[in-house]
Design a protein around this motif. Sequence first.
Motif, mmCIF file in Angstrom:
data_model
loop_
_atom_site.group_PDB
_atom_site.id
_atom_site.type_symbol
_atom_site.label_atom_id
_atom_site.label_comp_id
_atom_site.label_asym_id
_atom_site.label_seq_id
_atom_site.Cartn_x
_atom_site.Cartn_y
_atom_site.Cartn_z
ATOM 1 N N VAL A 55 20.136 -51.542 -88.889
ATOM 2 C CA VAL A 55 19.881 -50.262 -88.371
ATOM 3 C C VAL A 55 18.883 -50.002 -87.128
ATOM 4 N N PHE A 56 17.786 -50.750 -87.524
ATOM 5 C CA PHE A 56 16.867 -50.663 -86.518
ATOM 6 C C PHE A 56 17.095 -51.166 -85.290
ATOM 7 N N ASP A 57 17.861 -52.641 -85.549
ATOM 8 C CA ASP A 57 18.434 -53.017 -84.156
ATOM 9 C C ASP A 57 19.168 -52.247 -83.519
ATOM 10 N N ALA A 58 20.335 -51.431 -84.192
ATOM 11 C CA ALA A 58 21.282 -50.691 -83.549
ATOM 12 C C ALA A 58 20.578 -49.427 -82.787
ATOM 13 N N LEU A 59 19.397 -48.786 -83.603
ATOM 14 C CA LEU A 59 18.707 -47.700 -83.088
ATOM 15 C C LEU A 59 17.875 -47.917 -81.718
ATOM 16 N N SER A 60 17.548 -49.121 -81.766
ATOM 17 C CA SER A 60 16.509 -49.523 -80.547
ATOM 18 C C SER A 60 17.458 -50.013 -79.397
#
Length: 479
Positions: A55-60
């Motif tokens: 999720v952090f990869d996608a948001l960033s």
Amino acid sequence: MFIGLDLGTSGLKGVLIDEDQEILAESTAPLAVSRPRDGWSEQDPASWINAAETVFDALSAKHELGAVAGIGLSGQMHGATLLDDGDQVLRPCILWNDTRSHAEAAAMDADPVWRKITGNIVFPGFTAPKLAWLKLNEPETLAKIAKVLLPKDFLRLWLTGDHVGEMSDAAGTSWLDTGTRDWSDRLLDASGLGRDHMPRLVEGSEVSGTLRTELAQRWGLRPDTVVAGGGGDNAASAIGVGVVRAGQAFVSLGTSGVLFAANDGYRPDPATAVHTFCHALPNTWHQMGVILAATDALNWFARLAGQDAAALTSALADLQAPGKTTFLPYLGGERTPLNDSAVRGAFLGLEHATDTAAATRAVLEGVTFAIRDCRDALAATGTDIASLLAVGGGARSTYWLQAIATALGTPVDLPVAGDFGGAFGAARLAMMAATGGGAELAPPPTIERQVEPVTSLSDAFDEGHARYRAATRVAQNFA
């Protein structure tokens, strides 16, 4: 900007909002549940970290995160995440919908001190009876436990390096003195635990720690990014839809079903099987009637019928009076108001005329009547509902909303299209923690339309509910 993470049973969702609470980006990573035996439900905590990284990869990738000031957490409640003295996970997390500890829960609940201190029945899904089950069945694991964390608080440990919990989630462990908002030494001692086994507690809108430098560098966040206390899934969802003051309520038609009402005081009544928990805001509590299968019951029937659940509900036209066919949605036991892990679902009153549409209506009516049981249980505690919002996947069915409004005799408000769930509520709590704000940062959403009761069918729904209650008594005797 602010990030909210919601650790659900089937997936972890993250949202990024700006200072105006507009969603800038969102992402979801799936999670799997293991059911090694009948009544068991487990998850590997490592999968939560993997999902959060996704999720952090996608948001960033979707938005630069350097301006993020806070991260909030929401998550599935009650799960026993057990760590050794090196913070290594000792076994798969035993989840909220696991009923293996029903005997241990009953034994605890037979001692009046548990209800007196916690304000709640000790349900099999709660955390404390899971530890009692371990004592009998996995004593070697129990002996190694250094910390007991709830699922979202394991994510917090990964984010901050600190063992911290918060009031709304802790209230579902059966170890919290819910009135004083503190761990009960007496109840912990009864479980063979001490405060050193528990995380320290903060309010949901308070700062619980700051992001670890390694993670901040990895995704371009500030090293002083605060992590808010957050909330259990339903408390965070209530922050998301602005249910923060007495008289405000929402009905959630998700995998499980929830009728959630905010309270400005502590008014427990365990005999009703209503959950009386701390809210995610200071000096605020909430009450919930909880049913274990809402859309889960509809999806079960859809699989049985070999059709899509949305297609089944969209094929229904105007609301009809409940027919002879009655459905009980107790596919895995029930909480409010039955507190019965053994009761199971049933179709009663089947006849040659019962076609797919009639059976679909019966399923929706059965869940609706279970929610009415929750409303009646809440009313018995003195909790009144002045306004009612509908959220969750089931709220897309106008027929279902009409049935609920009619069965409860209460208009149901449907918010404008948008995400007002646990992740959004967690992001709001992050904003509160980072800015020092409070309930004013959690206003209700704009209402798209209001679904009124069909008053001409009120008597028919009263009669249908009476049949449902009679059928429930039969099912309990059968179990």
